[in-house]
Design a protein around this motif. Sequence first.
Motif, short mmCIF file in Angstrom:
data_model
loop_
_atom_site.label_atom_id
_atom_site.label_comp_id
_atom_site.label_asym_id
_atom_site.label_seq_id
_atom_site.Cartn_x
_atom_site.Cartn_y
_atom_site.Cartn_z
N ILE A 133 54.24 23.32 106.60
CA ILE A 133 55.17 23.59 105.59
C ILE A 133 55.24 22.31 104.64
CG2 ILE A 133 57.90 23.77 105.29
CD1 ILE A 133 56.43 26.20 106.42
N ASN A 134 55.60 22.40 103.27
CA ASN A 134 55.86 21.61 102.31
C ASN A 134 56.83 21.98 101.30
OD1 ASN A 134 54.10 23.49 100.94
ND2 ASN A 134 53.21 21.89 99.74
N ALA A 135 57.73 22.81 101.76
CA ALA A 135 58.84 23.20 100.66
C ALA A 135 60.18 23.67 101.46
CB ALA A 135 58.54 24.16 99.60
N ILE A 136 61.16 23.47 101.21
CA ILE A 136 62.43 24.17 101.90
C ILE A 136 63.39 24.62 100.74
CG2 ILE A 136 62.31 22.66 103.81
CD1 ILE A 136 64.49 20.76 102.63
N ILE A 137 64.29 25.49 101.27
CA ILE A 137 65.31 25.98 100.50
C ILE A 137 66.52 25.28 100.87
CG2 ILE A 137 66.83 27.93 100.04
CD1 ILE A 137 64.45 29.79 100.16
#
Length: 329
Positions: A292-296
């Motif tokens: 994973i390389n993005a979050i909200i």
Amino acid sequence: MILDVAREQVLERGEGLDEAQVREVLRLPDELLDDALALAHEVRMRWCGPEVEVEGIVSVKTGGCPEDCHFCAQSGRFESPVRATRLDIPSLVEAARQTAATGATEFCIVAAVRGPDERLMAQVREGVAAIHAAVDINVACSLGILTRAQAEELAELGVHRYNHNLEAARSYFPEVVTTHTWEERWDTLMLVRELGMEVCCGCILGMGETVEQRAELAVQLAALDPDEVPLNFLDPRPGTPFGDLEVMDGRDALRAIAAFRLAMPRTVLRFAGGRELTLGDLGARQGVTGGINAIIVGNYLTTLGRDPHEDLDLLASLSMPVKALSQTL
Ligand code: SF4
């Protein structure tokens, strides 16, 4: 062994796994799960780099949607407790400002609709201009199925990225939604791509699909060559047709994270809704060290996510720079 093949094919050459290969990853025994996540992490570092993209979302129209997506608490057809509400322009600009202050680079305006009507387009027109004038952040939109004229207008407004999820594999979609088709969603995504906006296209796992359908979905997403894929895990909402489904097994969710990264080495793979429920506290750490390389940040529209500071602290503890912060520091 599939992980050896993936090391050579995906890590070394940057070529995503095909459908049969994704199936093999999804079927790996528990003893090999850590190896799969470690490889997915290497792939992400090699082809995307260490940065983590942070995005905030705001809903300008919540609930009361005429569609019947069986997972969705915002459908007006089910007995779910989400009430229809709308947001005004000053609140929208304030939400963008707060999102930018967390270091986020994307701010996504979301509406629970089949597609935008003229009233919503007018609100988006005004909102995007107001945000561009006041806040230094990319604006994304998620407004459902678009006509060509609407897509053209969004591109002209300077909308950076458009989100429209395929949600499920083509073969499983009719079990999930009956009021519109997978192909209608696909057509909107093609329009977005053609008009030069970035394509953000996600899915929800754990909706009763088979492992084969999960692999099918991964390659259908990969075929779009999306800039971003938000990965959701079903959070069974009371009152929806999928309200009684069991929460997806955490190990299967992690297998899926690794498999989707190995199918799409270069895309921004974002943790979206349902991860707290499916993966618990450890999930964020395992995800961002597993592909994973993005979050909200903030909330996920109708269910509360984690406090943004917890996620940002986690990234700091893993020495993963937030994209915007690393540019300004
Ligand atoms: S179109 Fe969007 S908001 Fe409407 S029911 Fe489906 S997922 Fe929910």
